[in-house]
Design an enzyme around this catalytic site. Sequence first.
Site, PDB file in Angstrom:
ATOM      1  N   SER A  15      -7.478  -0.651  12.782  1.00 39.09           N
ATOM      2  CA  SER A  15      -8.248   0.587  12.916  1.00 39.09           C
ATOM      3  C   SER A  15      -8.952   0.602  14.268  1.00 39.09           C
ATOM      4  O   SER A  15      -9.262  -0.442  14.828  1.00 39.09           O
ATOM      5  CB  SER A  15      -9.302   0.644  11.819  1.00 39.09           C
ATOM      6  OG  SER A  15     -10.260   1.641  12.149  1.00 39.09           O
ATOM      7  N   SER A  16      -9.237   1.794  14.760  1.00 37.91           N
ATOM      8  CA  SER A  16      -9.888   1.906  16.077  1.00 37.91           C
ATOM      9  C   SER A  16     -11.339   1.430  16.028  1.00 37.91           C
ATOM     10  O   SER A  16     -11.968   1.242  17.065  1.00 37.91           O
ATOM     11  CB  SER A  16      -9.852   3.362  16.549  1.00 37.91           C
ATOM     12  OG  SER A  16     -10.530   4.183  15.614  1.00 37.91           O
ATOM     13  N   CYS A  17     -11.871   1.179  14.825  1.00 39.38           N
ATOM     14  CA  CYS A  17     -13.269   0.711  14.756  1.00 39.38           C
ATOM     15  C   CYS A  17     -13.399  -0.744  15.192  1.00 39.38           C
ATOM     16  O   CYS A  17     -14.497  -1.289  15.254  1.00 39.38           O
ATOM     17  CB  CYS A  17     -13.833   0.900  13.349  1.00 39.38           C
ATOM     18  SG  CYS A  17     -13.178  -0.262  12.163  1.00 39.38           S
ATOM     19  N   GLY A  67       0.831  -1.208   0.000  1.00 33.79           N
ATOM     20  CA  GLY A  67       0.000   0.000   0.000  1.00 33.79           C
ATOM     21  C   GLY A  67       0.861   1.251   0.000  1.00 33.79           C
ATOM     22  O   GLY A  67       0.500   2.277   0.551  1.00 33.79           O
ATOM     23  N   TYR A  87     -15.644  -4.169   8.199  1.00 33.17           N
ATOM     24  CA  TYR A  87     -14.226  -3.773   8.219  1.00 33.17           C
ATOM     25  C   TYR A  87     -13.609  -4.143   9.566  1.00 33.17           C
ATOM     26  O   TYR A  87     -12.490  -4.678   9.625  1.00 33.17           O
ATOM     27  CB  TYR A  87     -14.138  -2.268   7.993  1.00 33.17           C
ATOM     28  CG  TYR A  87     -12.756  -1.697   7.880  1.00 33.17           C
ATOM     29  CD1 TYR A  87     -12.261  -0.840   8.868  1.00 33.17           C
ATOM     30  CD2 TYR A  87     -11.943  -1.968   6.788  1.00 33.17           C
ATOM     31  CE1 TYR A  87     -10.990  -0.284   8.765  1.00 33.17           C
ATOM     32  CE2 TYR A  87     -10.673  -1.412   6.680  1.00 33.17           C
ATOM     33  CZ  TYR A  87     -10.207  -0.576   7.670  1.00 33.17           C
ATOM     34  OH  TYR A  87      -8.947  -0.013   7.571  1.00 33.17           O
ATOM     35  N   HIS A  91     -13.319   9.796   4.389  1.00 31.59           N
ATOM     36  CA  HIS A  91     -13.565  10.035   5.813  1.00 31.59           C
ATOM     37  C   HIS A  91     -13.925  11.506   6.006  1.00 31.59           C
ATOM     38  O   HIS A  91     -13.819  12.315   5.086  1.00 31.59           O
ATOM     39  CB  HIS A  91     -12.319   9.678   6.629  1.00 31.59           C
ATOM     40  CG  HIS A  91     -12.012   8.220   6.637  1.00 31.59           C
ATOM     41  ND1 HIS A  91     -11.096   7.646   5.785  1.00 31.59           N
ATOM     42  CD2 HIS A  91     -12.535   7.204   7.353  1.00 31.59           C
ATOM     43  CE1 HIS A  91     -11.044   6.353   6.001  1.00 31.59           C
ATOM     44  NE2 HIS A  91     -11.905   6.049   6.952  1.00 31.59           N
ATOM     45  N   THR A 130      -6.154   5.470  15.374  1.00 31.26           N
ATOM     46  CA  THR A 130      -7.393   6.239  15.399  1.00 31.26           C
ATOM     47  C   THR A 130      -7.638   6.779  13.990  1.00 31.26           C
ATOM     48  O   THR A 130      -6.961   6.380  13.048  1.00 31.26           O
ATOM     49  CB  THR A 130      -7.271   7.393  16.411  1.00 31.26           C
ATOM     50  OG1 THR A 130      -8.541   8.027  16.554  1.00 31.26           O
ATOM     51  CG2 THR A 130      -6.250   8.429  15.966  1.00 31.26           C
ATOM     52  N   LYS A 160     -10.374  -6.599  10.322  1.00 33.24           N
ATOM     53  CA  LYS A 160      -9.178  -6.106  11.008  1.00 33.24           C
ATOM     54  C   LYS A 160      -8.929  -6.865  12.319  1.00 33.24           C
ATOM     55  O   LYS A 160      -7.794  -7.116  12.705  1.00 33.24           O
ATOM     56  CB  LYS A 160      -9.312  -4.598  11.266  1.00 33.24           C
ATOM     57  CG  LYS A 160      -9.178  -3.752  10.013  1.00 33.24           C
ATOM     58  CD  LYS A 160      -7.816  -3.968   9.356  1.00 33.24           C
ATOM     59  CE  LYS A 160      -7.639  -3.177   8.082  1.00 33.24           C
ATOM     60  NZ  LYS A 160      -6.319  -3.414   7.472  1.00 33.24           N
TER      61      LYS A 160
HETATM   62  O1  GFB Z   1     -14.784   9.727   9.200  1.00 36.68           O
HETATM   63  P1  GFB Z   1     -16.071   9.011   9.066  1.00 36.68           P
HETATM   64  O2  GFB Z   1     -16.612   8.787   7.696  1.00 36.68           O
HETATM   65  O3  GFB Z   1     -15.949   7.578   9.739  1.00 36.68           O
HETATM   66  O4  GFB Z   1     -17.227   9.795   9.904  1.00 36.68           O
HETATM   67  P2  GFB Z   1     -16.080   7.021  11.215  1.00 36.68           P
HETATM   68  C1  GFB Z   1     -16.942  10.351  11.148  1.00 36.68           C
HETATM   69  C2  GFB Z   1     -18.134  11.196  11.579  1.00 36.68           C
HETATM   70  O5  GFB Z   1     -18.146  12.374  10.737  1.00 36.68           O
HETATM   71  C3  GFB Z   1     -19.499  10.521  11.382  1.00 36.68           C
HETATM   72  C4  GFB Z   1     -19.472  12.595  10.266  1.00 36.68           C
HETATM   73  O6  GFB Z   1     -20.309  10.849  12.479  1.00 36.68           O
HETATM   74  C5  GFB Z   1     -20.013  11.178  10.114  1.00 36.68           C
HETATM   75  O7  GFB Z   1     -21.443  11.214  10.051  1.00 36.68           O
HETATM   76  N1  GFB Z   1     -19.451  13.378   9.027  1.00 36.68           N
HETATM   77  C6  GFB Z   1     -19.952  14.627   8.904  1.00 36.68           C
HETATM   78  C7  GFB Z   1     -18.971  12.983   7.828  1.00 36.68           C
HETATM   79  N2  GFB Z   1     -19.851  15.062   7.627  1.00 36.68           N
HETATM   80  C8  GFB Z   1     -19.231  14.058   6.941  1.00 36.68           C
HETATM   81  C9  GFB Z   1     -18.849  13.925   5.575  1.00 36.68           C
HETATM   82  O8  GFB Z   1     -19.055  14.811   4.733  1.00 36.68           O
HETATM   83  N3  GFB Z   1     -18.219  12.759   5.219  1.00 36.68           N
HETATM   84  C10 GFB Z   1     -17.965  11.754   6.137  1.00 36.68           C
HETATM   85  N4  GFB Z   1     -17.331  10.644   5.727  1.00 36.68           N
HETATM   86  N5  GFB Z   1     -18.348  11.840   7.458  1.00 36.68           N
HETATM   87  C11 GFB Z   1     -14.785   5.058  10.093  1.00 36.68           C
HETATM   88  C12 GFB Z   1     -15.049   3.596   9.781  1.00 36.68           C
HETATM   89  O9  GFB Z   1     -15.824   5.473  10.955  1.00 36.68           O
HETATM   90  O10 GFB Z   1     -13.560   5.250  10.795  1.00 36.68           O
HETATM   91  C13 GFB Z   1     -13.879   3.015   9.025  1.00 36.68           C
HETATM   92  O11 GFB Z   1     -16.239   3.480   9.016  1.00 36.68           O
HETATM   93  C14 GFB Z   1     -12.572   3.329   9.728  1.00 36.68           C
HETATM   94  O12 GFB Z   1     -14.049   1.633   8.941  1.00 36.68           O
HETATM   95  C15 GFB Z   1     -12.447   4.793  10.031  1.00 36.68           C
HETATM   96  O13 GFB Z   1     -12.508   2.589  10.912  1.00 36.68           O
HETATM   97  C16 GFB Z   1     -11.183   5.091  10.792  1.00 36.68           C
HETATM   98  O14 GFB Z   1     -15.012   7.581  12.076  1.00 36.68           O
HETATM   99  O15 GFB Z   1     -17.483   7.134  11.712  1.00 36.68           O
END
Ligand code: GFB
Length: 309
Positions: free
Chosen positions: A108-110, A11, A137, A180, A165, A141
């Site tokens: 990942s922290s998830c 990667g 996911y 993200h 994280t 992991k």
């Molecule tokens: O970063 P994110 O997509 O992943 O979302 P997670 C984090 C928070 O940001 C959630 C909010 O509560 C989303 O609803 N958010 C607000 C947004 N606006 C946006 C936007 O425009 N785009 C996105 N993407 N989020 C991931 C896991 O969870 O964390 C993965 O799904 C991985 O597997 C990653 O572990 C590190 O933090 O919720």
Amino acid sequence: MERNSKIYVAGHRGLVGSAIVRNLKEKGCSNIIGRTHEELDLKDQKSVRNFFREEKPEYVFLAAAKVGGINANNIYPADFIYENLEIQNNVIKAAFDYKVKKLLFLGSSCIYPKMCPQPIKEKYLLSGYLEATNEAYALAKISGLKMCQFFKRQYGADFISCMPTNLYGPKDNFDLNSSHVMPALIRKFHEAKVNNKEFVEVWGTGTPLREFLHVDDMADGCVFLMGNYDGEEHVNIGTGKEITIRELAETIKEIVGFTGELKFNKDKPDGTPRKLLDVSKLKELGWTYKVQLKDGIKSTYHWFKENYL
Ligand code: GFB
């Protein structure tokens, strides 16, 4: 790990992999190898075994994975579990069979339960139900980190794991459907500013808390662990600090210079309410993060404007 050790970064062009390559080069490592998707499909076991047989790397950073934000994880769980299991099974087994000296698996922290005590200690793994939006996911992991643990326990393989994280930084994915939150909001606020929009849509309620580690710190932590840790248990990598999505959005809004409003779209999922890592284990080993959040967001926004537009 010596400067002339043969190091494979799986990667190597991604968000984390490219940062690991930068960090290794800064430390004087001169024998770093990587393969693009086109050159080596890590989902194809035969190709992976041929690569390890021919190249015989001594150290492996397994930073290749199918990754994405909450939306992508929620929509494509079968792809996330199957492709990540394929990649990690192929690389870990080939590393074992072709006698790699040491492998670091990135998770990942998830992986931690949705509702576990905060900050999250490594020992809380598997103590409760996972967050639904990223269960696929997370299970992949968890399997990868457990596989490294069991190869160490049964065969004495020096395979270790770290659980970061939420990461951000240069070479992130800025596609609004699969990214993200950090790159998504940087792009949304930038495009709203240049197009004089009245508001920016933020997903969810804005109340979830998240921790963010710059990818250069993540890379430095990974190289540190490769050189200083050989325990069975995985190791959390983070800052130990958290921020609400609303505060994050307001911080990015200020850095980008957008003057409109925020609009929260509650039809989008919040995901897990908190996932703050306890980083005391890594701190006791002798490593802590350096890049402060605002500085990291500013430099990432600069990278976005220079490279993405
Ligand atoms: O970063 P994110 O997509 O992943 O979302 P997670 C984090 C928070 O940001 C959630 C909010 O509560 C989303 O609803 N958010 C607000 C947004 N606006 C946006 C936007 O425009 N785009 C996105 N993407 N989020 C991931 C896991 O969870 O964390 C993965 O799904 C991985 O597997 C990653 O572990 C590190 O933090 O919720």
